[in-house]
Design an enzyme around this catalytic site. Structure first.
Site, mmCIF file in Angstrom:
data_model
loop_
_atom_site.group_PDB
_atom_site.id
_atom_site.type_symbol
_atom_site.label_atom_id
_atom_site.label_comp_id
_atom_site.label_asym_id
_atom_site.label_seq_id
_atom_site.Cartn_x
_atom_site.Cartn_y
_atom_site.Cartn_z
ATOM 1 C CB SER A 132 -0.913 0.003 1.229
ATOM 2 O OG SER A 132 -1.784 -1.098 1.205
ATOM 3 C CE LYS A 145 -5.137 -1.172 2.234
ATOM 4 N NZ LYS A 145 -3.887 -1.951 2.275
ATOM 5 C CE LYS A 178 2.158 2.491 4.613
ATOM 6 N NZ LYS A 178 1.572 1.684 3.508
#
Length: 283
Positions: A94, A169, A237
């Site tokens: 990701s 995502k 993140k």
């Protein structure tokens, strides 16, 4: 097929295991004691990413962040040094959608195909081979990779061109983060008001508030079982990716920013390596 797999963490280990069980020959880089069982199952340990790329037809990455992917692809002894035209690189990490487009272009110049295919479902989904896989790339390349995806996931969708898998995502991580915050606040409220949060959760599961987060993470919050399926540090993140992209798009994401701040607080409390359901402890 001959498949390279780089990134043997909480998610990567079971994903690689499913491919081995399916009969593929795997070439692995950075094999540590926790992933040694994959070699015992028939995989081959390599000494560099370039060796993996030379040995495999398809190279799969499952790494923590954008700089990790860039280093493995383009750093010293990286994938780029070992690939030949026609090979396929699949990044299931990701990372930044914008960086993904750049990585794909650099590999295209070498004659290689590229898919971004980030996943959702956490450690539970990785172990059960039930991951949701969101793919960006050419339809014909997606068709080539789909049999591999089917060994690791159930809900497999070609979103669009390169980078669109990462966009999906990031959107997924926004929804999950806000849902975790909502469940955390609801259970904290129930407990402070004197009700049994376990019973409240059970009641909510039968109504419109029901969700996968309430089902799985709500139980973790009540039992205080925060062994990481997906670490707060990594979700933080992902929300950073969302907010950085939103800034470039001149888009407001006020609630995403609020949960990001809550995760900042969780990191400051030393919760970064706990499961993201431990966000309730920051509250």
């Amino acid at each position: 097929m001959r498949i390279g797999f780089i990134g043997l963490g909480v998610m990567g280990r079971p994903m690689a295991q499913h491919l081995i069980v399916a009969g593929h020959q795997l070439y692995l880089y950075r094999v540590k004691p926790r992933s040694a069982h994959l070699v015992e199952s028939g995989a081959t340990a390599c000494t560099s990413a370039s060796e993996v790329a030379r040995s495999a037809e398809v190279i799969i990455l499952m790494l923590p962040d954008t700089p990790d992917v860039e280093h493995v692809l383009f750093g010293e002894d990286g994938v780029l040094e070992g690939v030949e035209p026609g090979k396929l690189i699949i990044d299931m990490s990701s990372i930044s959608p914008l960086a993904t487009k750049d990585f794909a272009a650099r590999l295209d110049a070498r004659g290689c195909e590229y898919l971004d295919a980030p996943v959702s479902g956490g450690e539970v989904g990785a172990k059960a081979a039930s991951l949701t896989i969101m793919v960006g790339g050419k339809p014909e390349v997606f068709g080539r990779a789909k049999p591999l995806f089917e060994k690791m996931g159930k809900n497999i969708t070609l979103i669009g061109g390169v980078g669109d898998g990462q966009v999906a995502k990031v959107a997924n991580q926004i929804v999950v983060a806000l849902n975790i915050q909502a469940v955390s606040e609801a259970l904290r409220f129930a407990a402070r008001a004197g009700a049994d949060p376990a019973v409240v959760r059970q009641a909510l599961m039968g109504g419109f508030a029901a969700s996968r987060v309430l089902e799985v993470h709500g139980e973790r919050m009540i039992s205080e079982s925060f062994e990481p399926g997906f670490r707060i540090r990594l979700h933080h993140k992902d929300l950073s990716l969302a907010l950085d992209s939103a800034q470039l798009l001149e888009l407001m994401l006020p609630n995403t920013a609020m949960v990001h701040q809550l995760m900042n607080g969780a990191l400051s409390k030393g919760l970064g390596d706990k499961d993201h359901s431990a966000l309730i402890e920051a509250l």
